[in-house]
Design a protein around this motif. Sequence first.
Motif, PDB file in Angstrom:
ATOM      1  N   ILE A 193      -2.528  -2.673   2.976  1.00 18.05           N
ATOM      2  CA  ILE A 193      -1.705  -3.023   4.029  1.00 18.05           C
ATOM      3  C   ILE A 193      -2.196  -4.156   4.769  1.00 18.05           C
ATOM      4  CG2 ILE A 193      -0.804  -2.098   5.972  1.00 18.05           C
ATOM      5  CD1 ILE A 193      -0.997   0.608   4.973  1.00 18.05           C
ATOM      6  N   MET A 194      -3.403  -4.522   5.196  1.00 15.38           N
ATOM      7  CA  MET A 194      -3.901  -5.585   6.179  1.00 15.38           C
ATOM      8  C   MET A 194      -3.855  -6.862   5.008  1.00 15.38           C
ATOM      9  SD  MET A 194      -4.356  -4.806   9.036  1.00 15.38           S
ATOM     10  CE  MET A 194      -3.897  -3.297   9.801  1.00 15.38           C
ATOM     11  N   LEU A 195      -3.990  -6.645   3.774  1.00 14.86           N
ATOM     12  CA  LEU A 195      -4.035  -7.658   2.807  1.00 14.86           C
ATOM     13  C   LEU A 195      -2.627  -8.180   2.778  1.00 14.86           C
ATOM     14  CD1 LEU A 195      -5.100  -9.529   0.495  1.00 14.86           C
ATOM     15  CD2 LEU A 195      -4.147  -7.801  -1.145  1.00 14.86           C
ATOM     16  N   VAL A 196      -1.675  -7.438   2.914  1.00 11.30           N
ATOM     17  CA  VAL A 196      -0.270  -7.888   2.816  1.00 11.30           C
ATOM     18  C   VAL A 196      -0.057  -8.840   4.443  1.00 11.30           C
ATOM     19  CG1 VAL A 196       2.160  -7.326   3.049  1.00 11.30           C
ATOM     20  CG2 VAL A 196       0.567  -6.115   1.278  1.00 11.30           C
ATOM     21  N   LEU A 197      -0.620  -8.158   5.249  1.00 12.53           N
ATOM     22  CA  LEU A 197      -0.414  -8.786   6.778  1.00 12.53           C
ATOM     23  C   LEU A 197      -0.957 -10.096   6.647  1.00 12.53           C
ATOM     24  CD1 LEU A 197       0.641  -9.033   9.564  1.00 12.53           C
ATOM     25  CD2 LEU A 197      -1.149  -7.473  10.278  1.00 12.53           C
ATOM     26  N   ALA A 198      -2.295 -10.303   6.276  1.00  9.36           N
ATOM     27  CA  ALA A 198      -2.981 -11.278   6.189  1.00  9.36           C
ATOM     28  C   ALA A 198      -2.323 -12.506   5.314  1.00  9.36           C
ATOM     29  CB  ALA A 198      -4.701 -11.156   5.767  1.00  9.36           C
ATOM     30  N   THR A 199      -1.913 -12.092   4.340  1.00  7.15           N
ATOM     31  CA  THR A 199      -1.402 -13.004   3.177  1.00  7.15           C
ATOM     32  C   THR A 199       0.029 -13.691   3.802  1.00  7.15           C
ATOM     33  OG1 THR A 199      -2.361 -11.687   1.499  1.00  7.15           O
ATOM     34  CG2 THR A 199      -0.508 -13.185   0.909  1.00  7.15           C
ATOM     35  N   SER A 200       0.697 -12.529   4.443  1.00  2.00           N
ATOM     36  CA  SER A 200       2.052 -12.983   4.898  1.00  2.00           C
ATOM     37  C   SER A 200       1.832 -14.106   6.169  1.00  2.00           C
ATOM     38  CB  SER A 200       2.999 -12.066   5.423  1.00  2.00           C
ATOM     39  OG  SER A 200       2.395 -11.262   6.046  1.00  2.00           O
ATOM     40  N   THR A 201       0.729 -13.832   6.916  1.00  2.00           N
ATOM     41  CA  THR A 201       0.643 -14.888   8.280  1.00  2.00           C
ATOM     42  C   THR A 201       0.203 -16.091   7.701  1.00  2.00           C
ATOM     43  OG1 THR A 201      -1.601 -14.066   8.551  1.00  2.00           O
ATOM     44  CG2 THR A 201       0.108 -13.066   9.741  1.00  2.00           C
TER      45      THR A 201
END
Lengths: 209, 209
Positions: free
Chosen positions: A139-147
């Motif tokens: 989930i945090m990978l998705v957040l980091a990638t999107s930012t």
Amino acid sequence: MEKTEATTTIDIGESSKERKGKAPLLPNPPPPLVANGKATTGGYKKGVAIFDLILRISAVATAIGAVATMANAEETLPFFTQFFQFQASYDDLPTFTFFVVGMSFVLGYLVLSIPFSIVSIAKPLAKAPRMLLIVSDTIMLVLATSTAAASTAMVYLAHNGNPNANWLAICNQFTDFCQQSSGAVVSAFITVALLIFMIMLSAIALRRI
Amino acid sequence: MEKTEATTTIDIGESSKERKGKAPLLPNPPPPLVANGKATTGGYKKGVAIFDLILRISAVATAIGAVATMANAEETLPFFTQFFQFQASYDDLPTFTFFVVGMSFVLGYLVLSIPFSIVSIAKPLAKAPRMLLIVSDTIMLVLATSTAAASTAMVYLAHNGNPNANWLAICNQFTDFCQQSSGAVVSAFITVALLIFMIMLSAIALRRI
């Protein structure tokens, strides 16, 4: 005759006792083998868990770098008019604000996840902390990638502009601001790469060897 | 005295033989229990693999939707000057081109990964296809998220503009183009969500129950 019979029966009795003594010894080897196998897997998984902790601390460092660089990215141009001073900071672009907030969230998660990584080192065969880590890491990978990706799009636009939409490049004026925000984006992408490696490590650790 | 001793020893001999006969029977039960355990895990993992296939096919559908919508997003305004016709299509913005290329790549991967998902259904206990899927799914998750997030940043900018950078909103003119590109981005984010679920399912399947 009776005495010899008695001795033979005694002999059989002893030999069967010996066999009985051997019988429990024969099924015994497998348990130590299984224990050895578990110990080997445990050692292997402990190594993976230690590597995971190292990656996690590195990711904390790069996330701090990304947040700090972007939050401090501001530039005031040396010329100004009577009514307006030319100034750029991260909160002029909503995407960069999202970057600072999102990456701060990722940073907070990474710091909080370190204890779970340490639990994985202490108990290499425990599945629960590893499952928790792989799910929350994803989930945090998705957040980091999107930012990171959203900010990359804005940094690209700030550098190159878009003549089709009449959006002019602002990096000709705000060179330092653009360099700082580009650096923050690169740092965020390193965090993303470290998170990918952490997920792969967790998958390897969850796999039965 | 001797005869009674002999009979007692014979009794011991027989009873020890009986014990010897029972001894190999006692270690036998564990293997069937392990086999039952494996069969249960296999059925559980088969269900997970079937659910993974359903999610994968859904992700193919949403990825097709995202690529097709964005690739066909174009609008020509009804008014034009002598030298210029106002037209917008996805290749006017490099980020939208990246979206089409990146999501096409994700779409191709998802189609190619379906056979591996079917192998996981046929052989629920095989770890190799599942490891391959979790690793490649994670990489494709990053690609899908970055295309979706970068395009979101551009769609936001097209809708709202940015007065600080003198970037004007273009959605006042190109309403249909903006709606189509927004729809494509939403479809891409659904693909991202499906990929997250697939990674979590793979992690659950890799876990020893």
